[in-house]
Design a protein around this motif. Structure first.
Motif, mmCIF file in Angstrom:
data_model
loop_
_atom_site.group_PDB
_atom_site.id
_atom_site.type_symbol
_atom_site.label_atom_id
_atom_site.label_comp_id
_atom_site.label_asym_id
_atom_site.label_seq_id
_atom_site.Cartn_x
_atom_site.Cartn_y
_atom_site.Cartn_z
ATOM 1 N N ALA A 352 -2.809 11.129 13.143
ATOM 2 C CA ALA A 352 -1.762 11.846 12.442
ATOM 3 C C ALA A 352 -0.826 10.856 11.753
ATOM 4 N N PRO A 353 -0.568 11.048 10.452
ATOM 5 C CA PRO A 353 0.323 10.137 9.736
ATOM 6 C C PRO A 353 1.771 10.389 10.108
ATOM 7 N N THR A 354 2.605 9.424 9.849
ATOM 8 C CA THR A 354 4.030 9.579 10.092
ATOM 9 C C THR A 354 4.791 9.238 8.832
ATOM 10 N N THR A 355 5.988 9.782 8.691
ATOM 11 C CA THR A 355 6.824 9.508 7.536
ATOM 12 C C THR A 355 7.509 8.165 7.722
ATOM 13 N N VAL A 356 7.478 7.332 6.688
ATOM 14 C CA VAL A 356 8.077 6.003 6.785
ATOM 15 C C VAL A 356 8.957 5.757 5.572
ATOM 16 N N ILE A 357 9.638 4.650 5.583
ATOM 17 C CA ILE A 357 10.467 4.288 4.439
ATOM 18 C C ILE A 357 9.571 3.856 3.294
ATOM 19 N N ASP A 358 10.194 3.633 2.128
ATOM 20 C CA ASP A 358 9.418 3.238 0.955
ATOM 21 C C ASP A 358 8.571 2.020 1.262
ATOM 22 N N LYS A 423 5.953 13.451 0.175
ATOM 23 C CA LYS A 423 7.243 12.866 0.505
ATOM 24 C C LYS A 423 8.088 13.845 1.298
ATOM 25 N N ARG A 424 9.057 13.299 2.013
ATOM 26 C CA ARG A 424 9.944 14.136 2.821
ATOM 27 C C ARG A 424 10.640 15.169 1.947
ATOM 28 N N GLY A 425 10.548 16.432 2.334
ATOM 29 C CA GLY A 425 11.146 17.520 1.575
ATOM 30 C C GLY A 425 10.269 18.042 0.464
ATOM 31 N N GLY A 426 9.159 17.363 0.166
ATOM 32 C CA GLY A 426 8.267 17.798 -0.897
ATOM 33 C C GLY A 426 7.228 18.779 -0.404
ATOM 34 N N VAL A 427 6.715 19.556 -1.327
ATOM 35 C CA VAL A 427 5.697 20.541 -0.998
ATOM 36 C C VAL A 427 4.314 20.041 -1.392
ATOM 37 N N PHE A 428 4.215 19.398 -2.552
ATOM 38 C CA PHE A 428 2.925 18.959 -3.056
ATOM 39 C C PHE A 428 2.781 17.448 -2.904
ATOM 40 N N ARG A 436 -7.253 -1.348 -6.044
ATOM 41 C CA ARG A 436 -8.637 -1.774 -6.226
ATOM 42 C C ARG A 436 -8.884 -2.991 -5.349
ATOM 43 N N ILE A 437 -9.929 -2.951 -4.563
ATOM 44 C CA ILE A 437 -10.205 -4.034 -3.626
ATOM 45 C C ILE A 437 -11.656 -4.483 -3.762
ATOM 46 N N ARG A 438 -11.884 -5.754 -3.508
ATOM 47 C CA ARG A 438 -13.242 -6.301 -3.447
ATOM 48 C C ARG A 438 -13.718 -6.424 -1.998
ATOM 49 N N ALA A 439 -12.766 -6.454 -1.068
ATOM 50 C CA ALA A 439 -13.113 -6.574 0.339
ATOM 51 C C ALA A 439 -13.604 -5.230 0.869
ATOM 52 N N ASP A 440 -13.998 -5.222 2.145
ATOM 53 C CA ASP A 440 -14.467 -3.976 2.753
ATOM 54 C C ASP A 440 -13.385 -3.318 3.588
ATOM 55 N N HIS A 441 -12.152 -3.801 3.440
ATOM 56 C CA HIS A 441 -11.069 -3.208 4.212
ATOM 57 C C HIS A 441 -9.781 -3.235 3.403
ATOM 58 N N LEU A 442 -8.872 -2.359 3.753
ATOM 59 C CA LEU A 442 -7.572 -2.259 3.099
ATOM 60 C C LEU A 442 -6.527 -1.953 4.158
ATOM 61 N N ARG A 443 -5.414 -2.633 4.055
ATOM 62 C CA ARG A 443 -4.278 -2.359 4.933
ATOM 63 C C ARG A 443 -3.042 -2.283 4.055
ATOM 64 N N THR A 444 -2.373 -1.135 4.042
ATOM 65 C CA THR A 444 -1.234 -0.950 3.161
ATOM 66 C C THR A 444 -0.250 0.034 3.765
ATOM 67 N N ARG A 445 1.003 -0.127 3.388
ATOM 68 C CA ARG A 445 2.033 0.804 3.839
ATOM 69 C C ARG A 445 1.999 2.066 2.980
ATOM 70 N N VAL A 446 2.325 3.201 3.584
ATOM 71 C CA VAL A 446 2.343 4.482 2.876
ATOM 72 C C VAL A 446 3.659 5.178 3.161
ATOM 73 N N SER A 447 4.334 5.580 2.098
ATOM 74 C CA SER A 447 5.588 6.307 2.237
ATOM 75 C C SER A 447 5.305 7.797 2.200
ATOM 76 N N GLY A 448 5.681 8.506 3.253
ATOM 77 C CA GLY A 448 5.460 9.946 3.305
ATOM 78 C C GLY A 448 4.343 10.308 4.257
ATOM 79 N N THR A 449 4.002 11.570 4.259
ATOM 80 C CA THR A 449 2.952 12.080 5.131
ATOM 81 C C THR A 449 1.619 12.036 4.409
ATOM 82 N N LEU A 450 0.697 11.254 4.916
ATOM 83 C CA LEU A 450 -0.599 11.084 4.265
ATOM 84 C C LEU A 450 -1.321 12.422 4.151
#
Length: 476
Positions: A352-358, A423-428, A436-450
């Motif tokens: 389950a995703p969680t809401t985070v800062i920008d 995003k927090r308070g958003g509906v859509f 775009r990645i060349r590797a087989d993995h990605l690690r990135t921060r996400v703002s809002g509920t995935l």
């Protein structure tokens, strides 16, 4: 934009001596087909609309009298995606059909105003009309006199079609286009007269990756648009300078092929950014017929958001600043239900995703090395093997960090990963990351509920056709 090598449209000097100086300012790039759904499925929610916060404004109902944008380009072909083109003219007296091999003018009309009709794509403002004026007799070059005559046609037809904006996805070096005072004055008079007749003139800043804005965008009364990525970083090919008014989505845009297939593709360039902004300005002025040239440009500039490149188009803020919050709400209510695609993998490790800062900038960005010119792939009519659909080994979201691991990604193949979050308070959900990645993995921060992750494989060499995407909806 995308043409076969050597077909990038250019224009001659105003004196008409045949020097190829003025060019249509697509980046030269329409990347390999990125078909997400069966043939003729429509790209309803585009990355550029999400980046420019236009996901509600896109669906604002048309006013009693629709406004129109006049696109001066290589012509326009009839397809379902150009159903909003209400008139086609040509400075040489021809039919107005698109003579460019890559259908540059057709694509610009689609980006500005492709309708929601189940085919191809949805443009920036499907509630506006398009008037197309072809300023090229061969689809490969423009004459300075032809461009001026085309803008004059826009002025002459403004009352009949309620034209509010002239869009010029073209430009070049001022030393060649306006090599002397007479030629420079002619182009300046062209823009000044259009504005005096109540028309905004939106022009492409250029793709030369220099600190000099192309002409005629470099003439300050023109509204100069530069190409930036969805995260607000300047596209590697984009030109800039003090005359630039606004940055807008330009690398890449989600588009459809400008042909009878309507298949999905990606396009990059200041041409594309210009057409998008021209569509938005036209919609804005159509909603308020009393909004003048200067006022419309000012409300867009004043409400732009600050990004790494500079002021970046924020449609929701501009429309709210112009007093159209109720119309945005109506557009929000009219947004069609999203298409739900079932992932092909049986089980995905997701949390389950969680809401985070920008979040910080993504680890990778769209490519900055743009071939000149490039082509629609495939352009030779030959069938290419398609890359297999991506397979996810694991996808986790913990404390606002998305970790994606791909299984069996072919060597040398890029993965385009788009992350949509609410995003927090958003509906859509909106596009939170395009990486775009060349590797087989990605690690990135996400703002809002995935909400959704879309993954497509593409071959940078163009030898193999892009894969169908894998759409993953993490379990909540």
């Amino acid at each position: 934009m995308s043409e076969a090598p050597g077909s990038h449209p250019r224009a001659t000097s105003a004196a008409g001596h045949g020097r190829r100086i003025f060019r249509a300012l697509g980046s030269g790039l329409l990347l390999a087909l990125a078909v997400a759904f069966p043939a003729h499925a429509e790209e309803v929610f585009t990355g550029q609309a999400a980046a420019a916060r236009a996901t509600d404004s896109t669906w604002i109902p048309a006013p009693a009298r629709r406004a129109a944008v006049c696109i001066v380009d290589t012509g326009n072909d009839v397809t379902p995606d150009t159903a909003n083109v209400v008139a086609r003219f040509a400075t040489d007296g021809g039919t107005g059909a698109d003579l460019n091999a890559g259908k540059h003018g057709t694509l610009m009309a689609m980006i500005a105003s492709a309708p929601h009709d189940g085919f191809g794509m949805v443009g920036a403002a499907p509630s506006i009309d398009v008037v197309s004026v072809r300023a090229s007799s061969d689809g490969t070059s423009f004459g300075g006199f032809d461009v001026q005559a085309a803008v004059q046609t826009c002025m002459a037809k403004r009352a009949a079609y309620n034209i509010k904006v002239v869009s010029l996805s073209l430009g070049g070096d001022i030393g060649g286009i306006a090599a002397n005072t007479t030629q420079r004055n002619a182009f300046q008079d062209m823009i000044d007269n259009a504005r005096l007749h109540g028309l905004n003139v939106v022009a492409a800043a250029g793709n030369g990756a220099t600190g000099t804005v192309d002409w005629p965008a470099g003439y300050p009364p023109a509204f100069a648009v530069g190409a930036a990525a969805n995260d607000g970083a300047r596209c590697g090919f984009a030109s800039w300078g003090p005359e630039l008014d606004l940055w807008a989505p330009g690398c890449p845009l989600d588009v459809a092929r400008p042909d009878a297939t309507g298949n999905a593709a990606w396009a990059s360039g200041s041409s594309e950014a210009t057409a998008f902004v021209a569509g938005i300005l036209t919609q804005l002025r159509g909603l308020d017929p009393g909004l003048g040239v200067d006022a419309a440009e000012q409300v867009v500039r004043a409400n732009a958001r600050s990004t790494a490149a500079g002021p970046y188009l924020d449609v929701a803020a501009a429309f709210t600043g112009a007093g159209f919050a109720p119309q945005l709400a109506a557009g929000h209510d009219a947004v069609p239900a999203p298409i739900v695609t079932t992932p092909s993998t049986a089980s995905l490790e997701a949390h389950a995703p969680t809401t985070v800062i920008d979040a910080p900038a993504p680890e990778a960005a769209p490519p900055s090395s743009i071939p000149e010119p490039a082509r629609i792939v495939p352009s030779d009519g030959q069938q290419r093997s398609r890359l297999g659909r991506p397979v996810v080994r694991s996808l986790t979201v913990r404390r606002g960090t998305l970790t994606l691991v791909l299984k069996g990604k072919p060597k040398g193949i890029e993965a385009r990963v788009e992350v949509y979050a609410r995003k927090r308070g958003g509906v859509f959900p909106t596009l939170a990351r395009s990486v775009r990645i060349r590797a087989d993995h990605l690690r990135t921060r996400v703002s809002g509920t995935l909400n959704q992750v879309s993954i497509i494989y593409r071959d940078p060499t163009g030898v193999r056709e892009a894969s169908a995407p894998l759409i993953v909806h993490p379990r909540t």
